[in-house]
Design an enzyme around this catalytic site. Structure first.
Site, short mmCIF file in Angstrom:
data_model
loop_
_atom_site.label_atom_id
_atom_site.label_comp_id
_atom_site.label_asym_id
_atom_site.label_seq_id
_atom_site.Cartn_x
_atom_site.Cartn_y
_atom_site.Cartn_z
CG ASN A 1 -7.04 -0.55 1.21
OD1 ASN A 1 -6.28 -0.24 0.30
ND2 ASN A 1 -6.60 -0.92 2.41
CB CYS B 1 -0.96 -0.01 1.19
SG CYS B 1 -2.18 -1.35 1.12
CG HIS C 1 -3.23 3.50 2.20
ND1 HIS C 1 -3.78 2.99 1.05
CD2 HIS C 1 -3.23 2.47 3.10
CE1 HIS C 1 -4.09 1.72 1.23
NE2 HIS C 1 -3.76 1.39 2.46
#
Length: 320
Positions: free
Chosen positions: A263, A109, A233
């Site tokens: 996500n 990520c 994020h």
């Protein structure tokens, strides 16, 4: 210094709602929303690959920048089409960039920020004047469909930026890692599915993202009062809110899109930036603080002065 010259994003056509997941998992729309802030996510259909999303987002970023060529291509992904070779050369070729140096970045990520540091470094060294950075994920292809802890969180998508020479654009990229936590976010060797230790990741993500954000601000010579937007994020809403609280930033300054896309791992920051710019939430001259945390463990942050560009955000195969 480097600046963003163009930005694009691409998401799959298929929308997977919380209610759809609740038909086969012990969950509900209310449960998912209360714990993650996610209402739906986009998943690729059979036959659609990470490189499909990456090439579309890359083409959109090039169009946003008004360019047909760059000097290098970087692709950040956790879900490459193949274990070997990297997908960046294939993405470059699909964009008509045969012969251009191209490589992948694997930082889960945090991949976009690691890739951004790579792009800025190539430009600073003189190895390139323009770089196409794409972050793309087909995360649904590595999710255990029976794991409520991960299946409800992750979505697919790709975001891309064209980075070039310029002043007052991208601040210092501050990165970090801690391999002692590698087991917290992983796809074990020989296995297919992604696994994550949610509680431990939550605590580490909030601490690391807040701390590295302060470091990035300090290195850029900025204070929290200078920040117009926090673009974290999109791990889940509780993590994003906890980072903002720890930094003392008002919730109104936090950009978010995970309610609609979930996500998207490495792609989440550029998808978020493209979405916010396309819908007028992000305007030229705005000062943005962005931070991420991912497997490795890895983390990073930087500051951006948002450029005067028109973001190109769309659905794969529908409108380009």
């Amino acid at each position: 210094m480097s600046v963003i010259l163009g930005v694009g994003a691409s998401v799959p056509r298929r929308v997977v709602t919380n209610d759809e997941l609740a038909t086969r998992l012990d969950t509900s729309d209310e449960w998912i929303r209360s714990r993650t802030g996610i209402g739906a996510r986009r998943w690729v259909e059979l036959g659609t690959s990470t490189s499909d999303l990456a090439a579309d987002a890359g083409a959109r970023a090039l169009r946003s920048a008004g360019r047909s060529a760059v000097d290098a291509v970087i692709v950040a992904t956790t879900t490459p089409d193949r274990t070997c070779p990297a997908i960046a050369p294939a993405v470059a070729a699909r964009l008509g960039l045969v012969g251009v140096p191209a490589h992948d970045v694997a930082a889960v990520c945090t991949g976009f920020l690691y890739g951004l540091a790579n792009a800025v470094g190539l430009i600073a060294s003189g190895a390139a004047r323009t770089v196409l950075l794409v972050a793309a994920e087909a995360f649904s292809t590595i999710l255990d469909p029976d794991d409520r802890g991960t299946a409800v969180i992750f979505g697919d998508g790709a975001g891309a930026v064209v980075v070039g020479e310029g002043e007052d654009g991208i601040g210092p990229c501050v990165l970090g890692s801690d391999g002692t936590g590698a087991d917290l976010i992983q796809v074990p060797a020989g296995e297919r599915y992604f696994r994550m230790s949610g509680k431990e990741v939550f605590r580490a993500a909030v601490e690391r993202m807040a701390d590295v954000s302060l470091d990035a601000l300090a290195r850029a010579g900025l204070d929290l009062a200078d920040v117009d937007h926090l673009a974290p994020h999109q791990a889940n809403r509780r993590i994003c809110d906890a980072v903002a609280r720890r930094l003392g930033l008002a919730g109104s300054k936090v950009l978010a899109d995970l309610e609609a896309v979930g996500n998207t791992a490495a792609a989440s920051i550029p998808v978020l930036l493209a979405d916010a710019a396309a819908h007028g939430r992000l305007k030229a001259g705005d000062r943005v603080l962005t931070a991420a945390f991912g497997g490795g463990l890895t983390w990073g942050a930087t500051t951006l002065v948002w450029p005067d560009v028109t973001a190109d955000f769309g659905v794969l195969g529908e409108d380009r």
